[in-house]
Design a protein around this motif. Structure first.
Motif, PDB file in Angstrom:
ATOM      1  N   LYS A  83       0.836  -1.214   0.000  1.00 27.36           N
ATOM      2  CA  LYS A  83       0.000   0.000   0.000  1.00 27.36           C
ATOM      3  C   LYS A  83       0.868   1.261   0.000  1.00 27.36           C
ATOM      4  CE  LYS A  83      -4.452  -1.277   0.417  1.00 27.36           C
ATOM      5  NZ  LYS A  83      -4.251  -2.516  -0.312  1.00 27.36           N
ATOM      6  N   GLN A  86       2.473   1.767  -3.467  1.00 29.19           N
ATOM      7  CA  GLN A  86       1.508   2.055  -4.538  1.00 29.19           C
ATOM      8  C   GLN A  86       1.348   3.555  -4.799  1.00 29.19           C
ATOM      9  OE1 GLN A  86      -2.034   0.018  -3.291  1.00 29.19           O
ATOM     10  NE2 GLN A  86      -1.743  -1.625  -4.798  1.00 29.19           N
ATOM     11  N   ASN A  87       1.384   4.327  -3.743  1.00 31.89           N
ATOM     12  CA  ASN A  87       1.134   5.758  -3.872  1.00 31.89           C
ATOM     13  C   ASN A  87       2.371   6.575  -4.247  1.00 31.89           C
ATOM     14  OD1 ASN A  87      -1.492   5.250  -3.119  1.00 31.89           O
ATOM     15  ND2 ASN A  87      -0.965   5.408  -0.936  1.00 31.89           N
ATOM     16  N   ARG A  88       3.498   5.885  -4.416  1.00 34.37           N
ATOM     17  CA  ARG A  88       4.737   6.627  -4.671  1.00 34.37           C
ATOM     18  C   ARG A  88       5.032   6.745  -6.155  1.00 34.37           C
ATOM     19  NH1 ARG A  88       8.443   3.678  -0.176  1.00 34.37           N
ATOM     20  NH2 ARG A  88       7.350   4.497   1.645  1.00 34.37           N
TER      21      ARG A  88
END
Ligand code: ATP
Ligand code: MG
Length: 609
Positions: A83, A86-88
């Protein structure tokens, strides 16, 4: 105005060019560790990362693979990391440490970082390595398990080693490493081994079992992190318990724990592995990394031995390999680099030389000062003696000269009768003779002082010389009209001779006999002579006035005369000084024995030829 605008535009372009290049050159690296930051190997991994930190931008993540209690937790740990990532924004390269991190990276590559190169390190699981080999853009460093070298060290330190107690568990690393050990053992079965797998037991049972072992055995620690209760045990906690209970030495294939109770090994260096992986990540371009599929091995580099632990288990310290890194060496033994040791040694040597030089210089200065002082004292004494000598001489010469001058002028008188004139002439003659003797003595003394006293050596027959002197002094006594009996006591062979100066020896004995006659009104005088060993002993004995005790020691000094003698008898006090100088010249001794009022005996010795 135009110029300043131009300059601003040029600077702006330069700034854009530089900042563009800078963002190109700094790589974004995702660094995934299999375990937690307090796992013992991370201290070495972290060192390699911090050395590369200035050249790259790091995101460092941990999977807590050993520490999570069960598969569910580990699954959650992986999910959490997924998680986060994923946002990077995308990474230039993924670097992993140990099996679990590579497993994660391979599984998540397509979804999280497609088309991104992966460099792994510290992997020994052969299935994982196979998978990596088959995946594009994955390269790395496998972990070499130095079982052969570690067992070799255990045998070196204890040649009687007959059994290995192998400690392992069911973690991925534990299993993979044990498989490698088992494979190695199948080709080298020279030592028995017993396995304790805590994955199928409990840590307490393992400790109880270990406590029982003694003798020529050793523990080979592979992995002991998780037991059958699925509890995680921190490495150092387990190690401390093992070390406290075990009577046999413990070896390890990893660096951690060596120096903290583990005897040693030739361990795998996590620092070297990660350093190698990171330098590749920084050096190669994105395309080059994607094209790279090389998988290399990192061999163990050097032996590390804990001196204290090895001594504690009574191992053979002398067998520690010469190139090994030795930890916990006692400070009493030399534990310093050779050049430093030589430097200290040379410095001490130079210091000692300097101290010796200072000591020598001081001693020399002291000696010179002492010599100067002695010379000064001698010079002062010589000066004093010279003054005394001149004063004495003036006095001694003036007395007879006064008589000579006085009586000579009286002779001019015409009314003197013949008899008186004769008496005056006799006085003048006596004083002249006295003056002559005095001057001759003074010449002798000054020659002796200056070292010019002439000695003519020849064979001197002793008995004839003494007999002649007896005859001479018999006549002298007769002319003086004294009642003195003089005799010779010498039972010597007629032909006995000495090598000497006849004139001076005669002068010597004559001076002694003169004194004997002078200071004896009546009685006996004996001239004696005998031989003893290599020496001739001569003595002159009289029964005269004798010498008082306080004069005995000074009687051989120049111008020394006893007060009693001065009043009654003529003399200058040089006779004995001359006698002493002559005796000394022929390496003999002269001395006196006397008793006031009873008589005196002078002795001297002369070397026999
Ligand atoms: P000279 O120089 O004429 O011999 P001197 O006899 O006085 O004079 P030394 O022969 O040197 O001098 O003797 C020194 C002194 O020693 C004497 O003055 C005397 O006091 C003492 N002395 C020497 N021989 C005898 C002796 N046989 N008996 C007693 N006193 C002696
Ligand atoms: Mg005399």
């Amino acid at each position: 105005m135009i110029n300043s605008k131009l300059l601003t535009i040029v600077l702006l372009f330069m700034f854009i060019a530089i900042s563009g290049n800078a963002s190109d050159s700094v790589k974004r690296i995702l660094f995934i560790n299999s375990y937690s930051p307090d796992f013992p190997t991370y201290i070495h991994v972290g060192k390699a990362i911090s050395e590369a930190k200035e050249k790259a931008e790091f995101d460092i993540e941990f999977l807590y693979g050993k520490e999570t209690d069960n598969q569910t937790h580990f699954y959650l740990s992986k999910e959490f990391l997924t998680k986060k990532i994923q946002n990077r924004t995308s990474y230039d390269v993924i670097v992993t440490v140990d099996n679990l991190a590579l497993d994660f990276a391979l599984n998540k590559r397509d979804s999280l970082f497609p088309n991104t190169p992966i460099i792994f390190s510290g992997v020994e699981d052969k299935y994982l390595i196979e998978r990596a080999r088959e995946t594009m853009g994955v390269s790395g460093i496998t972990e070499f398990c130095p079982f052969e070298e570690t067992i070799k060290l255990a045998k070196l330190l204890n040649p009687k080693l007959n059994e290995l107690i192998v400690l392992t568990d069911n973690t991925i690393t534990g299993k993979a490493n044990f498989e490698i050990f088992d494979k190695y053992y199948s080709t080298n079965p020279d030592i028995n081994y017993t396995t304790i797998n805590i994955g199928e037991s409990t840590i307490q049972k393992m400790l109880a079992e270990i406590e029982e072992y003694s003798g020529n055995k050793a523990i080979l620690l592979i992995s002991a992190y998780r037991d059958s209760t699925n509890n995680y045990y921190h490495f150092h906690r387990t190690l401390n318990q093992i070390i406290t209970l075990s009577k046999i030495p413990v070896y390890h294939i990893y660096e951690h724990g060596i120096g903290e109770g583990i005897v040693g090994g030739k361990p795998i260096s996590h620092y070297q592995m990660v350093k190698k992986a990171l330098s590749k990540a920084l050096l190669l371009s994105h395309d080059e990394l994607l094209a790279d599929t090389s998988i290399t091995n990192m061999p163990a580099r050097e032996y590390i031995v804990d001196y204290k632990a090895a001594s504690l288990y009574g191992l053979n310290i002398k067998a520690i390999p010469g190139n090994a890194t030795v930890l916990n060496k006692p400070s009493s033994t030399f534990n310093i680099e050779k050049p430093v040791f030589y430097f200290i040694l040379i410095s001490i040597g130079l210091l000692i030389l300097f101290i010796l030089f200072l000591f020598y210089t001081m001693q020399n200065k002291k000696r010179m000062n002492y010599e100067l002082m002695v010379a000064k004292e001698k010079a002062e004494e010589a000066n004093h003696l010279k003054t005394a000598f001149i004063t004495n001489m003036s006095h001694e010469i003036r007395t007879p000269m006064n008589s000579i001058v006085g009586f000579s002028s009286l002779l001019r008188s015409t009314d003197l009768n013949y008899e008186t004139r004769g008496q005056y002439c006799q006085i003048i003659e006596n004083n002249s003779n006295h003056l002559l003797t005095l001057i001759s003595d003074i010449i002798d003394i000054s020659k002796i002082e200056s070292g010019d006293f002439a000695f003519r050596l020849s064979k001197v027959h002793v008995l004839p010389l003494l007999k002649n002197l007896i005859v001479e002094f018999e006549q002298k006594i007769e002319s003086l009209g004294r009642n003195i009996n003089i005799e010779l006591k010498a039972s010597l062979p007629e032909n006995l001779y000495i090598v000497s100066d006849k004139v001076r020896i005669t002068q010597l004995v004559s001076n002694l006999l003169s004194n004997a006659v002078k200071y004896t009104t009546e009685g006996n005088i004996t001239l004696g002579c005998s031989t003893k060993n290599d020496e001739l002993l001569v003595f002159v004995r009289d029964t005269g006035i004798g010498i008082s005790g306080n004069y005995i020691d000074k009687i051989f000094d120049r111008f020394v005369r006893e007060e009693d003698a001065k009043k009654v008898y003529d003399g200058t006090g040089l006779g004995l000084a001359i006698a002493k100088s002559i005796v000394k010249k022929f390496n003999g001794k002269i001395w006196v024995e006397s008793e006031k009022g009873k008589g005196t005996t002078f002795y001297f010795t002369h070397q026999l030829s």
